[in-house]
Write an enzyme that holds these catalytic residues in place. Sequence first.
Site, PDB file in Angstrom:
ATOM      1  CG  HIS A 131      -0.509  -3.905   3.522  1.00 18.81           C
ATOM      2  ND1 HIS A 131      -1.002  -4.835   2.630  1.00 18.81           N
ATOM      3  CD2 HIS A 131       0.791  -4.219   3.697  1.00 18.81           C
ATOM      4  CE1 HIS A 131      -0.028  -5.666   2.281  1.00 18.81           C
ATOM      5  NE2 HIS A 131       1.069  -5.324   2.919  1.00 18.81           N
TER       6      HIS A 131
ATOM      7  NE  ARG B 189       2.285  -9.805   5.313  1.00 20.33           N
ATOM      8  CZ  ARG B 189       1.494 -10.026   4.279  1.00 20.33           C
ATOM      9  NH1 ARG B 189       1.711  -9.399   3.147  1.00 20.33           N
ATOM     10  NH2 ARG B 189       0.510 -10.893   4.373  1.00 20.33           N
TER      11      ARG B 189
ATOM     12  CB  CYS C 288      -3.301  -4.552  -3.399  1.00 15.33           C
ATOM     13  SG  CYS C 288      -4.294  -4.245  -1.971  1.00 15.33           S
TER      14      CYS C 288
ATOM     15  CG  LEU D 114       0.410 -14.887   1.992  1.00 12.81           C
ATOM     16  CD1 LEU D 114       1.427 -13.766   2.238  1.00 12.81           C
ATOM     17  CD2 LEU D 114       0.721 -16.095   2.860  1.00 12.81           C
TER      18      LEU D 114
ATOM     19  NE  ARG E   4       2.868 -10.475  -1.996  1.00 17.77           N
ATOM     20  CZ  ARG E   4       2.150  -9.375  -2.214  1.00 17.77           C
ATOM     21  NH1 ARG E   4       1.391  -8.905  -1.243  1.00 17.77           N
ATOM     22  NH2 ARG E   4       2.189  -8.755  -3.378  1.00 17.77           N
TER      23      ARG E   4
HETATM   24  C1  CIR Z   1      -1.015 -10.545   1.116  1.00 21.23           C
HETATM   25  O1  CIR Z   1      -1.398 -10.934   2.216  1.00 21.23           O
HETATM   26  O2  CIR Z   1       0.136 -10.117   0.936  1.00 21.23           O
HETATM   27  C2  CIR Z   1      -1.975 -10.587  -0.060  1.00 21.23           C
HETATM   28  N1  CIR Z   1      -2.809 -11.717   0.062  1.00 21.23           N
HETATM   29  C3  CIR Z   1      -2.784  -9.320  -0.128  1.00 21.23           C
HETATM   30  C4  CIR Z   1      -1.951  -8.120  -0.376  1.00 21.23           C
HETATM   31  C5  CIR Z   1      -2.746  -6.869  -0.390  1.00 21.23           C
HETATM   32  N2  CIR Z   1      -1.923  -5.768  -0.726  1.00 21.23           N
HETATM   33  C6  CIR Z   1      -2.089  -4.544  -0.274  1.00 21.23           C
HETATM   34  O3  CIR Z   1      -2.941  -4.284   0.576  1.00 21.23           O
HETATM   35  N3  CIR Z   1      -1.272  -3.607  -0.739  1.00 21.23           N
END
Ligand code: CIR
Length: 268
Positions: free
Chosen positions: A171, A140, A258, A27, A94
């Site tokens: 986030h 989210r 992340c 994503l 996810r």
């Molecule tokens: C997403 O959009 O969920 C992933 N492509 C990136 C997640 C990044 N996670 C975070 O900042 N904790």
Amino acid sequence: MPHRPGQSFRFTHAITRLPSDSVANGLRATDTGDPSGTRFREEHALYVKALQEAGLTVDVLPSLEDYPDSCFVEDPAFCLPEGAIQLRPGAASRAGEGAQIRPALAARFDDVVKLPEGGHVDGGDVLMLDDVILIGLSARTDRRGADDFSNILSNWGYSAEICETPEGVLHFKTACSTLGDGVILATGVMAESGFFGNRELVVVPEGEEYAANVIRVNDVVLVPEGYPKTRAAIEAAGFKSVVLPTHEARKVDGGLSCLSLRFALSNG
Ligand code: CIR
């Protein structure tokens, strides 16, 4: 909750997951090209090495081709010395990642609880400080999830505050990090939000907003490569930094925090 000095950055263990080739389908808000699984795994190996050099025992889980974003293990769980919480990420692709990471949590924690059905929380929206845990509502993380999560934290003796992540920020922790010792690194927008009370702030220089996502791990702060002004500001505030490449993670909106779950265990 009691002030627990070092809670936000003194760790003994981390859990990570190898990036899959399917990360090319991860994503992202803006398309700047697909990440390469091979190059991402090379960057990931440097990340794991840096965590080990900072003193952590690192579990590296196998890649999951069915879950393109599963290397971002911070989002499906949250860990405290008392136990681990299996979360429910807010993006449909996810949602199953919580169940996927649960065995790795159970291998390290006696107590693994699950966010009740109904709400969603991404770990990327949770900022642990030494005296409070901030939960950012975002695209989210919803109110129900944040309330349920906050109740679990409260059962374990922690207090949480729920904040509104600014519009357009994926986030909460995309735009801020703890440097530890009561100091917060934040983008200009986050710095002005009032979320951090009278804590000391290091503001990310304009144009380097991606570098607001760093991680303090024991005695060092891991900083993404290519953001010299932010690194200089962190060093000027008295912290030792280690620079790591995150070029592939960045293509799918991922950063340093992340890529791991970090926690302190007293039983090795
Ligand atoms: C997403 O959009 O969920 C992933 N492509 C990136 C997640 C990044 N996670 C975070 O900042 N904790």
